[in-house]
Design an enzyme around this catalytic site. Structure first.
Site, PDB file in Angstrom:
ATOM      1  N   ASP A  43       1.973   9.970   6.574  1.00 31.83           N
ATOM      2  CA  ASP A  43       2.775   8.757   6.412  1.00 31.83           C
ATOM      3  C   ASP A  43       1.871   7.626   5.911  1.00 31.83           C
ATOM      4  O   ASP A  43       0.808   7.383   6.494  1.00 31.83           O
ATOM      5  CB  ASP A  43       3.385   8.412   7.792  1.00 31.83           C
ATOM      6  CG  ASP A  43       4.487   7.383   7.712  1.00 31.83           C
ATOM      7  OD1 ASP A  43       5.042   7.177   6.615  1.00 31.83           O
ATOM      8  OD2 ASP A  43       4.805   6.793   8.763  1.00 31.83           O
ATOM      9  N   GLY A  91       8.624  -1.196  12.599  1.00 33.50           N
ATOM     10  CA  GLY A  91       8.537  -1.799  13.928  1.00 33.50           C
ATOM     11  C   GLY A  91       9.890  -2.009  14.575  1.00 33.50           C
ATOM     12  O   GLY A  91      10.940  -1.653  14.010  1.00 33.50           O
ATOM     13  N   HIS A 106      12.505   4.126   4.789  1.00 35.28           N
ATOM     14  CA  HIS A 106      11.513   3.830   5.834  1.00 35.28           C
ATOM     15  C   HIS A 106      12.105   2.819   6.801  1.00 35.28           C
ATOM     16  O   HIS A 106      13.129   2.205   6.528  1.00 35.28           O
ATOM     17  CB  HIS A 106      10.248   3.246   5.199  1.00 35.28           C
ATOM     18  CG  HIS A 106       9.341   4.278   4.629  1.00 35.28           C
ATOM     19  ND1 HIS A 106       8.078   4.494   5.082  1.00 35.28           N
ATOM     20  CD2 HIS A 106       9.545   5.176   3.629  1.00 35.28           C
ATOM     21  CE1 HIS A 106       7.524   5.472   4.394  1.00 35.28           C
ATOM     22  NE2 HIS A 106       8.395   5.909   3.493  1.00 35.28           N
ATOM     23  N   THR A 133      10.269   4.079  15.876  1.00 35.31           N
ATOM     24  CA  THR A 133      10.519   3.127  16.969  1.00 35.31           C
ATOM     25  C   THR A 133      11.487   3.675  18.021  1.00 35.31           C
ATOM     26  O   THR A 133      11.243   3.532  19.224  1.00 35.31           O
ATOM     27  CB  THR A 133      11.064   1.806  16.389  1.00 35.31           C
ATOM     28  OG1 THR A 133      10.045   1.217  15.581  1.00 35.31           O
ATOM     29  CG2 THR A 133      11.448   0.835  17.487  1.00 35.31           C
TER      30      THR A 133
END
Ligand code: ZN
Length: 343
Positions: A83, A190, A223, A269
């Site tokens: 990644d 995030g 993403h 996440t």
């Protein structure tokens, strides 16, 4: 089953009209959670490691855990993907280690923070494609710049500063020959993606649809696509956590993406939240416990549930047995033929 090529997984997903979740890992329990979910739902799967994960696990631990996963779950087509490779050298070291797919994120300079020019991105991505394809390894590139920062990688911001230009995406694919393309449509890495449920002003699904129209045969990658569900946030906060209110990418938007060429969906996440919530719950409810297995087992189970749900939602569930894996040796020949045809 040996580790397989991501190109094959995504080609099959395109044929079947579904998406494949790419889940990040740092340790054994996360790999076990994903593999158990894949077995339960009969799903092909992509497991990915960032530079941070490779450093955390000294590379070799992670690689051998992946080999164990391939050995213990022979019925599951499994890809080991890098990644956000930040440089040619990072991608090269992953290829040498045995990753079957790499992402060269040339949208940022090697520092992983500063946006690069289009020409810089093309040059480094093309160099990685040339090397990777010689080894039968798949390459994902990125055009446009995603928002947020994760594992020290990212330009920060909301993700709307550098939304992918569809014509640039077409030029980028023509000049680099990437197998898969990550695009920036307003998502961020995030937990803190959106300050309210995202609508068309912050999540540019129209841009994604336009890119797919112009590049119908390129596998698109979303993403920063955790959904950050309220129930996982609540468990953490109920047991002493301090998450601020936040919104992720709704699953129905991802499904709209899948109907428009998205074949790989990155999720990290949501799994982090599931693990942390389960551990906090044990710490609060059973403070006398001190054996790590007493909280790692429920953590692993909580992550497995999230992954299995995403596998069903992305449509990859039920497809593990659809095809025979093409070996990496055969992929070398496939790419050599492609290169010869292009001359
Ligand atoms: Zn990413």
């Amino acid at each position: 089953m040996p580790l397989v090529s991501m190109r094959q997984l995504l080609d099959e997903a395109a044929k079947g009209g579904y998406g494949v979740g790419a889940f990040n890992v740092n340790n054994m329990e996360q790999i076990q959670a994903i593999m158990e979910a894949a077995r339960e739902t009969k799903s092909p799967v992509i497991i990915q490691a960032s530079r941070g994960a490779r450093a955390y696990s000294q590379d070799k631990f992670l690689y051998h855990l992946m080999l164990a996963a391939a050995e213990l779950y022979p019925e599951i087509p499994l890809v080991m993907h890098l990644d956000h490779g930040n440089s040619f050298e990072t991608c090269k070291s992953a290829i040498e280690l045995g990753f079957t797919s790499v992402m060269m994120d040339g949208s940022l300079k090697e520092d992983g923070k500063t946006p690069a020019t289009f020409e810089e991105n093309v040059a480094v991505t093309k160099a990685v494609v040339d090397l990777a394809h010689k080894h039968g390894v798949t390459v994902e590139g990125e055009i446009g710049v995603l928002g947020g920062i994760e594992d020290g990688h990212g330009a920060g911001g909301t993700g709307l500063e550098h939304v992918t230009d569809p014509q640039q995406a077409v030029d980028f694919v023509a000049k680099t020959g990437v197998d898969a393309l990550a695009i920036a449509i307003g998502t961020s890495h995030g937990a803190y993606k959106f300050s309210k449920k995202p609508d068309g002003s912050v999540l540019k699904m129209d841009v994604l649809i336009e890119i797919h129209k112009r590049l119908p045969n390129v596998h698109l990658v979303m993403h920063g696509s955790s959904s950050v569900p309220q129930d996982l946030q609540d468990i953490i906060n109920q047991y002493g956590g301090k998450l601020k209110p936040t919104w992720g990418v709704p699953v129905e938007e991802i499904q709209l993406g899948i109907r428009n060429g998205v074949r790989k969906i990155n999720v990290d996440t949501d799994n982090r939240l599931a693990i942390t919530g389960a551990i906090r719950k044990v710490f609060v409810e059973q403070p006398e416990k001190f054996d790590p297995r007493d909280y790692m087992k429920p953590a692993r189970e909580a992550m497995k549930k999230v992954v299995a749900l995403r596998m069903a939602q992305f449509g990859q569930a039920g497809h593990a047995g659809d095809y025979k894996p093409i070996s990496i040796e055969e992929m070398k020949k496939f790419y050599a033929g492609q290169a010869a045809a292009a001359k």
